[in-house]
Motif scaffolding. Structure first.
Motif: not given
Ligand code: NAI
Ligand code: MG
Length: 330
Positions: A272-277, A93-94, A257-259, A239-244
């Motif tokens: 940024n833990p967002t993508a992992a969360i 998802p993006a 996470p994508v990063h 940014g990459l920090g947002l993408l799971p």
């Protein structure tokens, strides 16, 4: 019911963002049993193998696996791990979030990428000093399986709200045999399920998506196209920090996470833990806890809009501060 989740932090910020995702999972009213396993550069240095057999077996037998990132050894870790879970679809998802600076704030697309074949099936040959070739693999069975998943995905309302059905992106005008097969199978499965599907040539799609992402919702792609086009979409949302992402198999799945390992900031506690969360939210949904997954997503969105933020989003909060805020708002 207790779910056995294998946790592979890997290298770099994997060791910071995966514990954040685990902290969020632990705060939910679901019984998890976490088993940690090793993979990545440090593991290779210590054992000679980037992905020890024990980690492969653990991922293959768990209810789900949460993975951070690996450095130089990424390909030696991720490709076998996807195989271990028998993944036939990669969900990426993006979505642009309110409060986050995005190139295209209206972006809300979900890529469903074929995850086993295409040019990544690996049949490369060096035929002479001057000549190398690659054999591309496309089967009707894998194309149909992906399409069946896409039909279920949209029927379950898991796609973005602004678009019904899905778009299939391909290049069947040039690769008539391989992408022709992919396209025909995907559209015929959509037809059998009464799902509204349209198609785009992937190069035209790469122009139209950044110009007007609101035209698209769920996008079904061959392997390489899905890799590239989903990264393009990632660039639109801040940014990459947002993408799971999720790699789904028949009775197993891997969430990551994508990063990558972000060596420039690793060890500082500011990733940024967002993508992992959000990857953990996908894990929870995969296990059938759709409501809990939505709560995690809502908490993340709420923190992104007015909570503490990490440096990549223009803030100065630490990984732990953002994670605590998410847990607090759950
Ligand atoms: P990267 O994703 O690690 O970093 C790219 C840029 O984005 C860096 O400036 C980094 O600081 C930033 N960034 C990424 N994630 C972030 C986060 N959560 N919070 C804040 N900033 C973040 O990609 P790069 O630099 O191309 O690769 C670094 C290493 O990671 C390489 O060794 C590569 O092989 C590996 N890699 C592993 C992947 C995986 O395991 N799935 C995927 C991509 C790269
Ligand atoms: Mg990629």
């Amino acid at each position: 019911m207790t779910y056995e989740v294998v946790v592979i932090e890997g290298d770099g910020i994997g060791q910071e963002v995966v514990p954040a995702a685990v902290a969020v999972l632990e705060s939910l009213d679901i019984d998890f049993e976490f088993a940690t396993a090793d993979a990545g550069d440090a593991t290779k240095e210590a054992t000679g193998e980037a992905l020890p057999a024990a980690t492969y077996e653990a991922a293959a037998n768990a209810d789900a696996t949460l993975f951070g990132a690996a450095g130089e050894t990424a390909a030696d870790v991720i490709l076998p791990l996807r195989e271990a879970v028998g993944s036939f679809v990669n969900i990426r998802p993006a979505k642009a979030y309110p409060g986050v600076d995005a190139v295209r704030p209206e972006t809300d697309v979900v890529f469903l990428r074929e995850n086993t074949e295409g040019v990544y099936a690996g049949h490369e040959d060096r035929l002479s000093e001057d000549l190398s070739t690659l054999t591309r693999v496309v089967t009707s069975s894998a194309s149909r399986e992906l399409a069946e998943y896409a039909c279920e995905f949209v029927a379950d309302g898991r796609g973005p709200d602004h678009r019904d059905g899905f778009t299939v992106a391909h290049k069947a005008n040039v690769m008539r045999e391989t992408d022709g097969r992919f396209r025909n199978e995907v559209l015929s499965v959509a037809d059998e399920h009464g799902v509204d599907a349209d198609e785009e040539l992937m190069d035209a799609f790469a122009t139209k998506l950044p110009l007007d992402p609101s035209q698209y919702g769920v996008v079904v792609c061959p392997n390489l196209a899905g890799d590239v086009l989903s990264d393009l979409a990632a660039g639109l949302v801040g940014g990459l920090g947002l993408l799971p992402s999720a790699n789904i198999g028949h009775d197993n799945a891997l969430f990551e996470p994508v990063h990558g390992t972000a060596p420039d900031i690793a060890g500082e506690g500011i990733a940024n833990p967002t993508a992992a969360i959000l990857s953990a939210a996908m894990l929870v949904e995969y296990l059938g806890h759709v409501e809990a997954g939505r709560r995690v997503r809502d908490a993340v969105e709420s923190v992104l809009s007015d909570g503490p933020r990490t440096g990549d989003l223009g803030g100065s909060a630490t990984t732990d501060e953002v994670t605590a805020a998410v847990v607090d708002r759950l």
